[in-house]
Design an enzyme around this catalytic site. Sequence first.
Site, PDB file in Angstrom:
ATOM      1  N   GLY A  55       0.886  -1.267  -0.010  1.00  0.00           N
ATOM      2  CA  GLY A  55       0.362  -0.220  -0.315  1.00  0.00           C
ATOM      3  C   GLY A  55       0.622   1.163   0.104  1.00  0.00           C
ATOM      4  N   GLU A  56       0.636   2.102   0.846  1.00  0.00           N
ATOM      5  CA  GLU A  56       1.209   3.190   1.100  1.00  0.00           C
ATOM      6  C   GLU A  56       1.350   3.557   2.200  1.00  0.00           C
ATOM      7  OE1 GLU A  56       3.077   5.588  -0.417  1.00  0.00           O
ATOM      8  OE2 GLU A  56       2.185   5.336  -1.534  1.00  0.00           O
ATOM      9  N   SER A  57       3.778   3.234   2.733  1.00  0.00           N
ATOM     10  CA  SER A  57       3.622   3.298   3.614  1.00  0.00           C
ATOM     11  C   SER A  57       3.552   4.206   4.824  1.00  0.00           C
ATOM     12  CB  SER A  57       4.729   2.665   4.087  1.00  0.00           C
ATOM     13  OG  SER A  57       5.539   3.363   3.094  1.00  0.00           O
ATOM     14  N   CYS A  87       6.196  -5.707   0.465  1.00  0.00           N
ATOM     15  CA  CYS A  87       6.393  -3.866  -0.229  1.00  0.00           C
ATOM     16  C   CYS A  87       5.895  -2.592   1.027  1.00  0.00           C
ATOM     17  CB  CYS A  87       5.177  -4.230  -1.138  1.00  0.00           C
ATOM     18  SG  CYS A  87       5.845  -2.973  -2.232  1.00  0.00           S
ATOM     19  N   ARG A 114      12.535   3.914  -0.914  1.00  0.00           N
ATOM     20  CA  ARG A 114      11.558   3.368  -1.688  1.00  0.00           C
ATOM     21  C   ARG A 114      10.992   4.336  -2.821  1.00  0.00           C
ATOM     22  NH1 ARG A 114       7.598   7.712   1.888  1.00  0.00           N
ATOM     23  NH2 ARG A 114       5.605   6.438   0.918  1.00  0.00           N
ATOM     24  N   ILE A 142       5.525  -3.224  -7.918  1.00  0.00           N
ATOM     25  CA  ILE A 142       4.476  -1.898  -8.465  1.00  0.00           C
ATOM     26  C   ILE A 142       4.783  -0.349  -7.573  1.00  0.00           C
ATOM     27  CG2 ILE A 142       2.342  -0.885  -7.971  1.00  0.00           C
ATOM     28  CD1 ILE A 142       1.349  -3.622  -7.777  1.00  0.00           C
ATOM     29  N   ARG A 143       5.262   0.001  -7.409  1.00  0.00           N
ATOM     30  CA  ARG A 143       6.539   1.177  -6.817  1.00  0.00           C
ATOM     31  C   ARG A 143       7.393   0.288  -5.947  1.00  0.00           C
ATOM     32  NH1 ARG A 143       2.354   4.322  -4.212  1.00  0.00           N
ATOM     33  NH2 ARG A 143       0.536   2.897  -5.086  1.00  0.00           N
ATOM     34  N   HIS A 178       4.703  -8.616  -5.302  1.00  0.00           N
ATOM     35  CA  HIS A 178       3.435  -8.574  -4.289  1.00  0.00           C
ATOM     36  C   HIS A 178       3.400  -9.985  -4.280  1.00  0.00           C
ATOM     37  CE1 HIS A 178       1.981  -4.254  -3.362  1.00  0.00           C
ATOM     38  NE2 HIS A 178       2.922  -4.238  -4.074  1.00  0.00           N
ATOM     39  N   GLU A 180       1.343 -12.029  -3.326  1.00  0.00           N
ATOM     40  CA  GLU A 180      -0.533 -12.127  -2.825  1.00  0.00           C
ATOM     41  C   GLU A 180      -1.098 -11.625  -4.368  1.00  0.00           C
ATOM     42  OE1 GLU A 180       0.851  -8.995  -1.866  1.00  0.00           O
ATOM     43  OE2 GLU A 180       0.169  -7.255  -2.541  1.00  0.00           O
TER      44      GLU A 180
END
Length: 213
Positions: A55-57, A87, A114, A142-143, A178, A180
Amino acid sequence: MEAHADPLAAIVGVLALQGDFAEHEAALRLQGLRTRQVRMRMDLDGIAAIALPGGESTTMLKLLDVEGLWDPLGSALRSGIPVLATCAGMILLAETVENPSQRSYGLLPITVVRNGYGRQFHSGTFALASETLPAGTTGTFIRAPRITRIGADCKVLARRDRDPVLVQQGSVLAACFHPELEADHAVMRLFAAMVRRSRSQVGVASNFGMTTG
Ligand code: GLN
């Protein structure tokens, strides 16, 4: 198709403040594990393992504070139960975070940059080199964070080109990519095996206590 977990299977707490926690739950259930969304302190009670999703840490850090979860989650992470961090989850665990630097639990002796592979444009699926995962296993980035330093005790289980992208230290398994997002990914199988092993060790320990007590 929904996987039906054994009702006696271990419960994996999945941090569900933000990010792709639903995909983690589905992937873990496919391995026969039960899952519970962790949004508040009491959700941590009785879990056998923890998954920190992507997600976005930075957003996760804010929400951990808002929910008063920073310390309780830290205690659970340090308790020795298996932890899967993907991630943004890996960023939360790293000892040092760069680009920019931010707070983290510091449980994994790694430095992560990051978005170290570039932003969305550079996201994609890449071949992984690994002696642990089956040949042909791929990882979707992903990023993604890039690991630029790794401590001596931290094992590298897979690389993308020369970079470590799947690492393990004791009961903590962390991926830059990822797993998952693919059905029945080898990393999920690996984690499910760690959860089962750790659970059977707990069982042996408590039986031992009973027979000698
Ligand atoms: N770029 C995100 C971060 O810095 C991580 C991306 C992800 O989890 N897919 O937190």
